[in-house]
Design an enzyme around this catalytic site. Structure first.
Site, PDB file in Angstrom:
ATOM      1  N   LEU A 186       0.870  -1.049  -0.263  1.00 48.25           N
ATOM      2  CA  LEU A 186      -0.101   0.045  -0.082  1.00 48.25           C
ATOM      3  C   LEU A 186       1.077   1.357  -0.128  1.00 48.25           C
ATOM      4  CD1 LEU A 186      -1.846  -2.180   0.884  1.00 48.25           C
ATOM      5  CD2 LEU A 186      -2.946  -0.708   2.314  1.00 48.25           C
ATOM      6  N   VAL A 187       0.953   2.051  -1.030  1.00 45.51           N
ATOM      7  CA  VAL A 187       1.523   3.215  -1.100  1.00 45.51           C
ATOM      8  C   VAL A 187       0.669   4.444  -1.165  1.00 45.51           C
ATOM      9  CG1 VAL A 187       3.437   1.834  -2.203  1.00 45.51           C
ATOM     10  CG2 VAL A 187       1.676   2.765  -3.593  1.00 45.51           C
ATOM     11  N   LYS A 268      -8.350   2.986   7.927  1.00 48.67           N
ATOM     12  CA  LYS A 268      -7.474   2.027   7.724  1.00 48.67           C
ATOM     13  C   LYS A 268      -8.050   0.766   7.535  1.00 48.67           C
ATOM     14  CE  LYS A 268      -3.510   4.602   7.854  1.00 48.67           C
ATOM     15  NZ  LYS A 268      -2.503   4.580   8.910  1.00 48.67           N
ATOM     16  N   GLY A 290       3.290   0.618   5.306  1.00 46.54           N
ATOM     17  CA  GLY A 290       4.632   1.531   5.940  1.00 46.54           C
ATOM     18  C   GLY A 290       4.400   1.698   7.421  1.00 46.54           C
ATOM     19  N   GLN A 299      -1.428   4.129  14.580  1.00 43.23           N
ATOM     20  CA  GLN A 299      -0.375   2.857  14.709  1.00 43.23           C
ATOM     21  C   GLN A 299       0.034   2.468  16.044  1.00 43.23           C
ATOM     22  OE1 GLN A 299       2.609   4.541  11.911  1.00 43.23           O
ATOM     23  NE2 GLN A 299       1.240   4.915  10.337  1.00 43.23           N
ATOM     24  N   CYS A 463      -9.256  25.824   4.225  1.00 42.24           N
ATOM     25  CA  CYS A 463      -9.067  24.899   5.126  1.00 42.24           C
ATOM     26  C   CYS A 463      -8.061  25.474   5.903  1.00 42.24           C
ATOM     27  CB  CYS A 463      -9.078  23.816   4.590  1.00 42.24           C
ATOM     28  SG  CYS A 463      -7.513  23.348   3.845  1.00 42.24           S
TER      29      CYS A 463
END
Length: 491
Positions: A186-187, A268, A290, A299, A463
């Site tokens: 997954l990039v 995720k 990553g 994470q 924003c």
């Protein structure tokens, strides 16, 4: 010009059959890559090393390019530039070796390691002793150390040809690409995911790429560039797939149905659900991300476990214990940092108070309200591009109007500002600009409402960081609506 490619030490300790298989794969990979540069390249396998012969007519620039390419092929421990010269006696061997190695052993401990094949009136040990004595006589400041030498003088004599080593360059190491199976990485285009993919390539894993598009063509363009660079530089022996999944709809649905603190983890989880389906469809057994422990709220160990639970396939995390600076240093070494430094952070959803230990029951309850047909539609709309065609015909992102501050708005005759922040952010810090109409449309609703806004006006998106507004303006321009720009600051 010829090169000896020394095998990575982990290859040399394998069983005979495995070593032979890996050596054959490495020879094939080297051949595939170098022949893209010149068809005249010859690659010959061996037990300890591969021999690469380049055509004599190559320009110095092309020779240098090929030599540098060899240092980036997984499975090669060392690249030795060699020259074969005639040699029939110990005296001739010393005449060739001493001038080449004299400076390298000055003031240092050395030993001679000779390999000899063919019919000679002397043994390999005789050759080592003779050359050692000749080197000591030429450079008295050196001394012999057979157990812990600082310099190893490598000599290879095959029949009547002596291989002179002109230079040594470290290789990438690892295993030949393809011998350890396949993975789907997954990039996102930041520092982490390209480094994670590179680590898999180095271990011999044929790595495909999966991209979740959160920012339209501008986002995808940047990720295509870094992915093509990574493929071409380190794994061009194998063509692989780049899959792009349009994920803006999934983000919109998360913002609609998921409580604030759970958004990051749920995003995720949706990504690994989609990734599992894409990988399974292609027969790929594992995913790669990553992630690094505690780098962001999603994470933590607790949240990573929650994310893993949503995947039907194992998730490998090569960077899981690395510090951010270590990752950045590696990105600079493999030349992917320059892409990350120019890539905006397309977060998709940003929780104001994210859970570092999201409760499983609350996550499952929140996902019960999620419309999974949106995820199905995203996966069904995925596009696949072969790595060697990533840059073909892909449009470069355009430019949009950027206004640095409200002070310059008076010079624009018909302009409105659209605050695209989520409602809770607008309430916490209201946007007030005198004499300019201000609209409030959350960014996840803007794409659907843009065409209904009154014409004949310029619309500037606002924003807090300016990233999401720029992304949305580019996305709208790609749809033909060039009257949308960006207000960079509200003060």
């Amino acid at each position: 010009m010829t090169y000896l490619l020394k095998l990575h030490p982990e290859i040399t300790i394998k069983s005979r059959s495995v070593r032979q298989h890996m050596t054959r794969c490495l020879a094939s990979n080297v051949r595939n890559i170098l022949r893209q540069l010149d068809e005249g390249v010859r690659v010959k396998g061996g037990w300890d090393a591969l021999l690469v012969s380049l055509p004599e007519a190559l320009s110095p620039g092309r020779v240098q390019e090929m030599e540098e390419t060899l240092t980036r092929i997984p499975g090669i421990h060392e690249v030795l530039a060699t020259e074969a010269v005639p040699c029939t006696s110990l005296t001739e061997a010393a005449a060739w070796i001493v001038p080449h190695w004299k400076a390298a052993i000055a003031g240092r401990r050395f030993r001679v390691r000779a390999k000899r094949r063919g019919d000679h009136d002397f043994s390999s040990m005789d050759l080592e002793r003779h050359l050692g004595s000749a080197l000591l006589a030429a450079e008295p400041s050196a001394r012999v150390d057979l157990k812990n030498p600082e310099v190893v003088v490598s000599v290879e004599l095959t029949h009547k040809r002596l291989q002179l080593i002109r230079s040594r360059r470290p290789g990438l190491g690892g295993y030949p690409l393809g011998v350890q199976g396949q993975a789907l990485a997954l990039v996102s285009g930041g520092f982490d995911s390209p480094v994670a993919a590179w680590r898999m390539l180095r271990r011999g894993i044929k790595t495909h790429y999966l991209f979740f598009n959160l920012g339209g063509p501008a986002h995808e363009s940047g990720v295509r560039e870094v992915t093509h660079h990574l493929w071409q530089r380190y794994s061009a022996s194998h063509n692989v797939d780049f899959t792009s999944v349009p994920f803006e709809g999934v983000v919109t649905e998360i913002l609609r149905s998921i409580p604030d603190g759970l958004m990051g983890v749920v995003l995720k989880r949706m990504m690994v659900r989609a990734a599992s389906r894409v990988a399974t469809r292609s027969g790929i057994p594992v995913l790669v991300t990553g992630d690094a422990i505690a780098q962001v709220s999603s994470q933590t160990l607790s949240n990573l476990a929650l994310i893993d639970a949503a995947s039907k396939l194992p998730i490998l995390r090569p960077l899981v214990t690395e510090d951010k600076q270590e990752i950045i240093d590696t990105a600079r070494r493999i030349d992917t940092a320059r892409f990350a430094e120019q890539m905006p952070e397309y977060c998709g959803v940003i929780s104001r108070r994210p859970h570092t230990r999201a409760p499983t029951d609350k996550v499952l309850a929140a996902e019960a309200d999620f419309d999974f047909t949106v995820l199905d539609a995203a996966v069904d709309a995925a596009t696949v591009t072969r790595a060697n065609r990533l840059l073909e015909g892909w449009p470069q992102p355009g430019e949009v109007t950027v206004v640095d501050s409200p002070a310059t708005l008076a010079e624009m005759p018909a302009v409105s500002v659209i605050d695209i922040r989520p409602p809770e952010e607008r309430e916490a810090a209201p946007l007030v600009i005198s004499e300019v109409p201000c609209l409030a449309i959350p960014f996840y609703e803007l794409q659907g409402q843009a065409e209904t806004l009154p014409g004949g006006r310029e619309y500037l998106l606002y924003c807090d960081q300016g990233v999401m507004s720029h992304m949305q303006a580019l996305h709208l321009k790609d749809r033909g609506m060039s009257h949308f720009g960006v207000l960079r600051s509200a003060s």
